[in-house]
Design a protein around this motif. Structure first.
Motif, mmCIF file in Angstrom:
data_model
loop_
_atom_site.group_PDB
_atom_site.id
_atom_site.type_symbol
_atom_site.label_atom_id
_atom_site.label_comp_id
_atom_site.label_asym_id
_atom_site.label_seq_id
_atom_site.Cartn_x
_atom_site.Cartn_y
_atom_site.Cartn_z
ATOM 1 N N PRO A 67 0.838 -1.207 0.000
ATOM 2 C CA PRO A 67 0.000 0.000 0.000
ATOM 3 C C PRO A 67 0.868 1.250 0.000
ATOM 4 O O PRO A 67 1.764 1.405 0.833
ATOM 5 C CB PRO A 67 -0.804 -0.134 1.298
ATOM 6 C CG PRO A 67 -0.813 -1.597 1.590
ATOM 7 C CD PRO A 67 0.510 -2.111 1.115
ATOM 8 N N THR A 87 -0.059 5.489 8.534
ATOM 9 C CA THR A 87 -0.288 6.266 7.328
ATOM 10 C C THR A 87 0.847 7.261 7.143
ATOM 11 O O THR A 87 1.231 7.958 8.087
ATOM 12 C CB THR A 87 -1.643 6.996 7.410
ATOM 13 O OG1 THR A 87 -2.665 6.032 7.635
ATOM 14 C CG2 THR A 87 -1.921 7.756 6.127
ATOM 15 N N GLU A 120 -5.638 -0.357 5.151
ATOM 16 C CA GLU A 120 -6.881 0.386 4.942
ATOM 17 C C GLU A 120 -7.480 0.821 6.272
ATOM 18 O O GLU A 120 -7.987 1.934 6.401
ATOM 19 C CB GLU A 120 -7.878 -0.469 4.161
ATOM 20 C CG GLU A 120 -7.568 -0.599 2.683
ATOM 21 C CD GLU A 120 -7.682 0.736 1.952
ATOM 22 O OE1 GLU A 120 -8.548 1.554 2.322
ATOM 23 O OE2 GLU A 120 -6.893 0.967 1.016
ATOM 24 N N ASP A 123 -5.558 3.806 7.552
ATOM 25 C CA ASP A 123 -5.877 5.032 6.829
ATOM 26 C C ASP A 123 -7.267 5.547 7.185
ATOM 27 O O ASP A 123 -7.450 6.728 7.490
ATOM 28 C CB ASP A 123 -5.767 4.761 5.328
ATOM 29 C CG ASP A 123 -5.927 6.025 4.501
ATOM 30 O OD1 ASP A 123 -5.386 7.071 4.909
ATOM 31 O OD2 ASP A 123 -6.600 5.983 3.455
ATOM 32 N N ARG A 124 -8.253 4.644 7.164
ATOM 33 C CA ARG A 124 -9.642 5.079 7.369
ATOM 34 C C ARG A 124 -9.942 5.420 8.828
ATOM 35 O O ARG A 124 -10.846 6.208 9.101
ATOM 36 C CB ARG A 124 -10.594 3.975 6.899
ATOM 37 C CG ARG A 124 -10.541 3.719 5.399
ATOM 38 C CD ARG A 124 -11.224 2.405 5.050
ATOM 39 N NE ARG A 124 -10.989 2.039 3.664
ATOM 40 C CZ ARG A 124 -11.918 2.087 2.709
ATOM 41 N NH1 ARG A 124 -13.130 2.487 2.997
ATOM 42 N NH2 ARG A 124 -11.626 1.732 1.472
ATOM 43 N N THR A 306 -11.302 -5.627 -0.292
ATOM 44 C CA THR A 306 -11.727 -4.222 -0.217
ATOM 45 C C THR A 306 -11.451 -3.406 -1.470
ATOM 46 O O THR A 306 -12.244 -2.547 -1.851
ATOM 47 C CB THR A 306 -11.067 -3.545 0.994
ATOM 48 O OG1 THR A 306 -11.439 -2.170 1.010
ATOM 49 C CG2 THR A 306 -9.552 -3.655 0.944
ATOM 50 N N THR A 307 -10.332 -3.660 -2.147
ATOM 51 C CA THR A 307 -10.021 -2.869 -3.339
ATOM 52 C C THR A 307 -10.736 -3.388 -4.574
ATOM 53 O O THR A 307 -10.651 -2.769 -5.636
ATOM 54 C CB THR A 307 -8.504 -2.890 -3.608
ATOM 55 O OG1 THR A 307 -8.070 -4.249 -3.770
ATOM 56 C CG2 THR A 307 -7.743 -2.257 -2.449
ATOM 57 N N GLU A 313 -15.295 -2.257 0.474
ATOM 58 C CA GLU A 313 -14.973 -0.871 0.816
ATOM 59 C C GLU A 313 -15.904 -0.354 1.907
ATOM 60 O O GLU A 313 -15.472 0.246 2.895
ATOM 61 C CB GLU A 313 -15.098 0.004 -0.438
ATOM 62 C CG GLU A 313 -14.063 -0.280 -1.514
ATOM 63 C CD GLU A 313 -12.846 0.598 -1.355
ATOM 64 O OE1 GLU A 313 -12.806 1.382 -0.400
ATOM 65 O OE2 GLU A 313 -11.944 0.491 -2.201
#
Length: 343
Positions: A67, A87, A120, A123-124, A306-307, A313
């Motif tokens: 990532p 991140t 992910e 980040d989220r 997820t991607t 997502e």
């Protein structure tokens, strides 16, 4: 094993959410998974003790692109490795931390296979994530994996995070570890984390839980689940810890009254859907807050894609929203839908 006494706390309604689908992309991923992963799992189920090179799964995942928005640093725990994901734009990540536990039936997968999903979440959720490469079968008992998870939690506390700033997240077998490790924290004299979030969690490592007939999960065949349970018991008969036989713990049979808020996500076609639903009901009966999300048409552990799929997502966004809501200042607005009904 003797069942733990149920808490006399007043039952709480489980917040139930139903998500529509599947999308076209999700159908395509389901079909591809059915033709590949499911067939491999059927072959493995014929004889799990055959010496399958399960470690190659995580090694092959090294070929996946890392990532771009996350920095990964190696971490050494007392008995296993881990990695610290942050991140790149927010290297301090002082708001909250996530202890992440990968799935793989206690026999496969690792840091490489689940780095994208853990990244992910970092980040989220605006969080730092400790992705734990816990010990697995056949060399180590599941209790060793629980010990590694607790060591990861200690590492976060030693790094300066408060228990109220930490969420424990796990998928599939990692969901089992999330529940069992948090339940063991009190015995270790450690405080309870702020929240638990799981995806397709295994909650009963025995053949006693009634699961629906049929073999409709695009990823996980029933034969593989039965074989995994037999293999677990076979390995545990062989492994001794401190000279004593290792017993398998089922979260369904433990006292759940000390759990923090819990979020459980399962696919509508998930072979472990029943595990998540029964666990949610028992958490509510123990008087603890719990969310249960059912995603129509989705397979086992679908957020790992997820991607590739919009449902993956959205599920990770829901989990991240849950994490931020319970570990610090909440997000700007709710993302989850209206509950379909109360338990």
């Amino acid at each position: 094993m003797t069942s733990a006494p149920r808490s006399k706390a007043r039952p709480r309604p489980v917040a139930r959410f139903r998500h529509g689908g599947p999308s076209l992309r999700s159908r395509l991923v389901n079909d591809a998974t059915r033709l590949t992963v499911k067939q491999i799992m059927r072959g493995w189920a014929i004889n799990p003790a055959l010496g399958w090179p399960t470690g190659l799964v995580d090694k092959a995942a090294r070929l996946l692109p890392s990532p771009s928005h996350t920095d990964a640093q190696p971490v050494r725990l007392p008995h296993c490795g881990a990695e610290w994901l942050r991140t790149t734009e927010r290297q301090d990540c002082r708001k909250r931390a996530v202890l992440y536990l990968h799935g793989g039936g206690f026999v496969m997968c690792g840091l490489n296979t689940h780095r994208a999903m853990a990244s992910e979440l970092a980040d989220r959720s605006d969080a730092a994530v400790l992705n734990v490469d816990y010990r697995m079968l056949p060399d180590s008992a599941v209790t060793s994996a629980v010990e590694d998870t607790v060591d990861g939690y200690r590492w976060l506390l030693d790094a300066g995070y408060q228990a109220g700033e930490i969420a424990v997240v796990g998928d599939s077998a990692g969901g089992y570890l999330a529940f069992t490790s948090v339940l063991s924290l009190a015995k270790a004299g450690l405080p309870t984390p702020a929240a638990i979030a799981t995806v397709s969690p295994l909650t009963d490592a025995s053949p006693t839980l009634h699961r629906p007939d049929g073999d409709g999960c695009p990823m996980l065949p029933r034969s593989a689940l039965r074989a995994m349970v037999r293999y677990l018991r076979h390995c545990h008969r062989r492994i001794a810890v401190d000279g004593k036989r290792v017993d398998l713990v089922s979260p369904l049979r433990e006292d759940l009254s000390a759990l923090p808020p819990v979020s459980i996500h399962v696919g509508g076609r998930d072979l472990l859907r029943t595990d998540g639903e029964v666990m949610a009901d028992l958490i509510g009966q123990a008087g603890r807050p719990c969310e249960l999300h059912v995603w129509d048409g989705q397979m086992h552990d679908f957020p790992a894609t997820t991607t590739l799929t919009p449902e993956g997502e959205r599920a990770l966004s829901e989990i991240s929203w849950f994490i931020t809501r319970h570990t610090g200042p909440g997000p700007s607005g709710p993302r989850n839908p209206t509950p379909v009904r109360a338990a």
